[in-house]
Design an enzyme around this catalytic site. Structure first.
Site, PDB file in Angstrom:
ATOM      1  N   GLU A   1      -3.059   2.786  10.347  1.00  0.00           N
ATOM      2  CA  GLU A   1      -4.138   2.393   9.434  1.00  0.00           C
ATOM      3  C   GLU A   1      -3.546   1.627   8.253  1.00  0.00           C
ATOM      4  O   GLU A   1      -4.007   0.547   7.898  1.00  0.00           O
ATOM      5  CB  GLU A   1      -4.866   3.642   8.954  1.00  0.00           C
ATOM      6  CG  GLU A   1      -5.954   3.371   7.924  1.00  0.00           C
ATOM      7  CD  GLU A   1      -6.506   4.647   7.307  1.00  0.00           C
ATOM      8  OE1 GLU A   1      -7.587   4.572   6.691  1.00  0.00           O
ATOM      9  OE2 GLU A   1      -5.858   5.711   7.416  1.00  0.00           O
ATOM     10  N   HIS A   2      -2.536   2.198   7.622  1.00  0.00           N
ATOM     11  CA  HIS A   2      -1.815   1.553   6.519  1.00  0.00           C
ATOM     12  C   HIS A   2      -0.370   1.336   6.952  1.00  0.00           C
ATOM     13  O   HIS A   2       0.271   2.260   7.448  1.00  0.00           O
ATOM     14  CB  HIS A   2      -1.804   2.428   5.262  1.00  0.00           C
ATOM     15  CG  HIS A   2      -3.161   2.849   4.791  1.00  0.00           C
ATOM     16  ND1 HIS A   2      -3.746   4.036   5.186  1.00  0.00           N
ATOM     17  CD2 HIS A   2      -4.035   2.246   3.945  1.00  0.00           C
ATOM     18  CE1 HIS A   2      -4.932   4.149   4.605  1.00  0.00           C
ATOM     19  NE2 HIS A   2      -5.141   3.085   3.859  1.00  0.00           N
TER      20      HIS A   2
END
Length: 434
Positions: A326-327
């Site tokens: 996601e990050h």
């Protein structure tokens, strides 16, 4: 496995490597699925009465008026500090700048003489924003959802949040142009937005994070003919950091912990070719963890997290692409040079001075991101999610005549006689006019 255990990637078997990148399970239990289904049907049938009953049952709050009044919103803003309001305004300015730049230019081309094709963009007419409540209200998510909705031109933007709604959420909603706010939380809020009630309007698309019940409710309404579209599949938060020997261990540790404190099912991974950096990061995590109010939550998340030592940075990138975080934070001396090799990530943060917190709040990018490996096929939330694209075509007589035989041949090959006839009739009409 403890988070301070260093793992040599190249000493692991392929099976062990796959296990290291396995995410915590998030499948909804049968009981959650059944409970949510019952809530959806009850709200659809009984409307506001069902919403009030669920607020009393789940939120321990007696709600008389579901809609928040303008006076209540104004009072909430008055209770907030000027410092916080100014910070929200600054964040919105950057979010506006970045999302306004995502506006698609119209497409208008002649594919061949006399055949004009266009692509035009229209806003999703009505959207519903769900913002969780709890001890740490996520007002920043209001900024991330309502700002692009306004830029896109959505005609109706409504928000639901569990009662009592935090002052920060109410002020952020007003700041970003949300038109209606409702004291409704949980799966019942998703039901109200999907089906409508006496108070809550039905919307075309639902956005926003939530617990397992909210996530399951969004999944179910997105699959019902009488339901609503949703933003994207949801899962626990996650971050992967790629660091080289020049990275600052305290910076890396703080980025890992900023994700771990989100929830016990969050996952954090460090990839580095430098074992010494991995050890120093593990030590920094322990030091910083002792100072965190949400240390217990972060420690639970760390139990499913990994410190992985690789052969080189190229291998770090390959593993990251396989995981699809996601990050993705790249704290290397050549961070910008690695971007072209990144194929799957929700949002990428380059260099020592780009903490994940910047994107979470105020850099301008959106913090609503695909998780759980969905980065392989899904994008970070943006202006396009609040819009739809429509194509237009117009053929002149000459353009039609030139293309007619091609269409007839293709339609005949697919044995779609009516398709072919729609062209042949027009060809004959043109011959009669000649």
């Amino acid at each position: 496995m403890s988070f301070n255990t260093l793992i040599d990637w190249n000493s692991c078997s392929p099976e062990q490597q796959r296990a290291l990148l396995t995410r915590p399970a998030i499948s909804a239990s049968d009981s959650i699925t059944r409970t949510v289904s019952d809530i959806l049907d009850n709200v659809k049938t009984r409307g506001d009465d069902a919403l009030r009953e669920y607020s009393a049952k789940f939120d321990k709050t007696e709600v008389t008026a579901l809609r928040v009044t303008p006076e209540e919103i104004a009072a909430a803003g008055a209770r907030l500090s000027d410092e916080l309001k100014q910070a929200m305004t600054a964040a919105v300015k950057n979010i506006e700048t970045f999302h306004s730049a995502q506006t698609l230019p119209p497409v208008d081309v002649e594919t061949q003489p006399g055949v004009r094709c266009q692509q035009v963009t229209r806003p999703v007419s009505s959207v519903g924003l769900y913002i969780p409540g709890g001890s740490a209200p996520l007002f920043s998510t209001v900024l991330m959802l309502a700002t692009p909705a306004r830029i896109a031109g959505c005609q109706k933007v409504v928000l639901c949040s569990p009662p009592p709604i935090a002052d920060e959420i109410l002020y952020a909603a007003q700041l970003c142009g949300v038109q209606e706010i409702f004291n409704v939380g949980g799966a019942q809020a998703i039901a109200a937005l999907a089906f409508g009630s006496e108070s809550v309007p039905k919307v075309d698309k639902i956005f926003g994070p939530g617990n397992a019940f909210v996530t399951e409710a969004k999944r179910q309404v997105s699959q019902r003919l009488d339901g609503a579209a949703i933003d994207m599949p949801a899962g626990p938060s996650e971050v992967l950091v790629i660091a080289d020997s020049g990275a600052t261990p305290d910076f890396v540790a703080s980025d890992l912990l900023s994700q771990a404190e989100h929830g016990p099912d969050s996952q954090v991974i460090l990839l580095t070719p430098d074992a010494d950096i991995a050890r120093k990061v593990a030590e920094a995590v322990e030091r910083q963890l002792a100072e965190l109010p949400r240390a217990d939550t972060a420690r639970q998340a760390l139990s499913a997290s990994r410190l992985i030592v690789t052969k080189d940075l190229a291998q770090c990138v390959a593993i990251s692409n396989q995981y699809g975080p996601e990050h993705l934070i790249i704290q290397t001396r050549n961070a910008r040079d690695l971007v072209d090799a990144i194929t799957s990530a929700g949002s990428v943060f380059l260099g020592d001075w780009s903490p994940e917190s910047a994107g979470d709040y105020a850099s301008g990018t959106n913090h609503v991101l695909p998780t759980y490996g969905y980065t392989a096929t899904c994008s970070s939330l943006g202006l396009a999610d609040f819009q739809k694209r429509m194509t237009v075509q117009e053929l002149s007589k000459a353009g039609f005549s030139a293309l007619a035989s091609t269409i007839e041949t293709l339609a005949a090959a697919e044995r779609l006689t009516a398709h072919k006839n729609a062209v042949t009739l027009r060809v004959n009409a043109l011959k009669e006019q000649a």
